[in-house]
Design a protein around this motif. Structure first.
Motif, PDB file in Angstrom:
ATOM      1  N   HIS A  33       0.836  -1.243   0.031  1.00 21.59           N
ATOM      2  CA  HIS A  33       0.160   0.174  -0.167  1.00 21.59           C
ATOM      3  C   HIS A  33       0.811   1.095   0.346  1.00 21.59           C
ATOM      4  CE1 HIS A  33      -3.237  -2.020   2.015  1.00 21.59           C
ATOM      5  NE2 HIS A  33      -2.844  -2.835   0.842  1.00 21.59           N
ATOM      6  N   ALA A  34       2.181   1.066   0.363  1.00 13.50           N
ATOM      7  CA  ALA A  34       2.658   2.040   0.285  1.00 13.50           C
ATOM      8  C   ALA A  34       4.218   1.690   1.437  1.00 13.50           C
ATOM      9  CB  ALA A  34       2.667   3.447   1.730  1.00 13.50           C
ATOM     10  N   VAL A  35       6.047   2.778   0.508  1.00 13.66           N
ATOM     11  CA  VAL A  35       6.333   2.000   0.762  1.00 13.66           C
ATOM     12  C   VAL A  35       7.419   2.516   1.685  1.00 13.66           C
ATOM     13  CG1 VAL A  35       9.453   1.469   0.180  1.00 13.66           C
ATOM     14  CG2 VAL A  35       7.193   0.413  -0.730  1.00 13.66           C
ATOM     15  N   THR A  36       8.035   2.161   3.090  1.00 13.90           N
ATOM     16  CA  THR A  36       8.435   3.309   4.016  1.00 13.90           C
ATOM     17  C   THR A  36       9.838   3.236   4.267  1.00 13.90           C
ATOM     18  OG1 THR A  36       8.937   1.668   5.434  1.00 13.90           O
ATOM     19  CG2 THR A  36       6.455   2.138   5.449  1.00 13.90           C
ATOM     20  N   PHE A  53       9.717  -2.282   5.414  1.00 12.11           N
ATOM     21  CA  PHE A  53       9.618  -2.062   3.956  1.00 12.11           C
ATOM     22  C   PHE A  53       8.002  -1.906   4.135  1.00 12.11           C
ATOM     23  CE2 PHE A  53      13.471  -4.133   4.008  1.00 12.11           C
ATOM     24  CZ  PHE A  53      14.451  -3.268   3.021  1.00 12.11           C
ATOM     25  N   ALA A  54       6.745  -2.827   4.291  1.00 12.50           N
ATOM     26  CA  ALA A  54       5.979  -2.255   3.885  1.00 12.50           C
ATOM     27  C   ALA A  54       5.150  -2.776   4.875  1.00 12.50           C
ATOM     28  CB  ALA A  54       5.907  -3.412   1.922  1.00 12.50           C
ATOM     29  N   PHE A  76       5.687  -6.844   4.325  1.00 15.78           N
ATOM     30  CA  PHE A  76       7.479  -7.468   3.308  1.00 15.78           C
ATOM     31  C   PHE A  76       8.573  -6.681   5.011  1.00 15.78           C
ATOM     32  CE2 PHE A  76      10.703  -6.787   0.941  1.00 15.78           C
ATOM     33  CZ  PHE A  76      11.385  -7.917   1.015  1.00 15.78           C
ATOM     34  N   ASP A  77       8.955  -7.898   5.447  1.00 16.19           N
ATOM     35  CA  ASP A  77       9.752  -6.902   6.500  1.00 16.19           C
ATOM     36  C   ASP A  77      11.493  -7.670   6.458  1.00 16.19           C
ATOM     37  OD1 ASP A  77       9.474  -8.905   7.795  1.00 16.19           O
ATOM     38  OD2 ASP A  77       8.483  -7.266   9.850  1.00 16.19           O
ATOM     39  N   GLY A 127       1.441   4.774   4.574  1.00 15.75           N
ATOM     40  CA  GLY A 127       3.056   3.980   5.263  1.00 15.75           C
ATOM     41  C   GLY A 127       3.647   5.262   5.986  1.00 15.75           C
ATOM     42  N   ASN A 128       3.449   6.665   7.062  1.00 17.73           N
ATOM     43  CA  ASN A 128       3.649   6.687   7.198  1.00 17.73           C
ATOM     44  C   ASN A 128       3.932   6.218   8.346  1.00 17.73           C
ATOM     45  OD1 ASN A 128       3.297   9.610   6.374  1.00 17.73           O
ATOM     46  ND2 ASN A 128       1.838   9.740   6.062  1.00 17.73           N
TER      47      ASN A 128
END
Length: 218
Positions: A33-36, A53-54, A76-77, A127-128
């Motif tokens: 949904h977002a990549v941090t 990561f996500a 995903f981490d 992703g915040n």
């Protein structure tokens, strides 16, 4: 594994480990949904880093076996480190719980020096991330191998396993239901007993479950 710019595509062609040896083929697609850009140091000197990561993603699984096709919610981490885990930690638990706002990740650990890591991070849909207060650690039923398990839960709530994923003498991974600040959530939970892991009786088992190929570099 390859990144398309929007999706992480994982192509699988493996042979499973004993006692049920079989071919595992197929593809897994993870769409964040977002990549941090978040990194969490797990030790004061930064020898271990957790990289989410996500934390909120869509996942599609398509394996070449009947009933092994599904889609749903995932993440995903990764963990990175410059020292062996058992050098710096004696025990940790981790949990990632989807919430109405996004996802909450819990990272609690006991370090070798006796200090603790007590961290809860909330991610929104974009992703915040922000560190948040979480309810207290709460122990719940041990794993089949009697690994101690705990996660965060509102007072008076007992977390419970709803699906067993992996059970080992030093490690448990499962889907766990708990309640965080009034919201009932179900997510992936792990407990890792590194005192057991470094035992000379248990550590050689890894050679069976995670075989090494000739020529691989460590």
């Amino acid at each position: 594994m390859h990144w398309t710019g929007r999706e992480l595509v994982i192509d699988i062609n493996e042979i499973s480990s004993p006692p049920l040896i079989s071919r595992v083929r197929g593809q897994i697609t993870v769409t964040p949904h977002a990549v941090t850009s978040v990194e969490l140091p797990l030790t004061p000197d930064g020898t271990h880093i957790w990289r989410p990561f996500a934390p909120s993603s869509d996942i599609k699984v398509d394996l070449e076996a009947k009933g092994w096709q599904w889609s749903g919610h995932g993440y995903f981490d990764a963990n990175f480190g410059t020292r062996a885990l058992e050098q710096d930690f004696s025990f940790w638990t981790w949990g990632r719980y989807p919430s109405k706002a996004g996802a909450t990740c819990i990272y609690d650990a006991v370090r070798r020096d006796g200090t603790t890591l007590d961290t809860a991070i909330a991610f929104d849909a974009d992703g915040n991330a922000q560190q948040v207060d979480a309810p207290p650690r709460t122990r719940f039923k041990r794993s089949l191998w009697q690994v101690k398990r705990e996660t965060r839960a509102d007072r008076g709530v007992m977390p419970k396993q709803v699906l067993n994923m992996l059970d080992a003498p030093f490690y448990s991974r499962s889907a766990v239901q708990t309640q965080l600040n009034g919201e009932v959530v179900t997510g992936v939970h792990e407990a890792l007993d590194l005192n057991r892991f470094r035992s000379p009786l248990i550590k050689p088992m890894l050679a069976v479950r995670v075989p090494r190929r000739r020529g691989w570099e460590t």
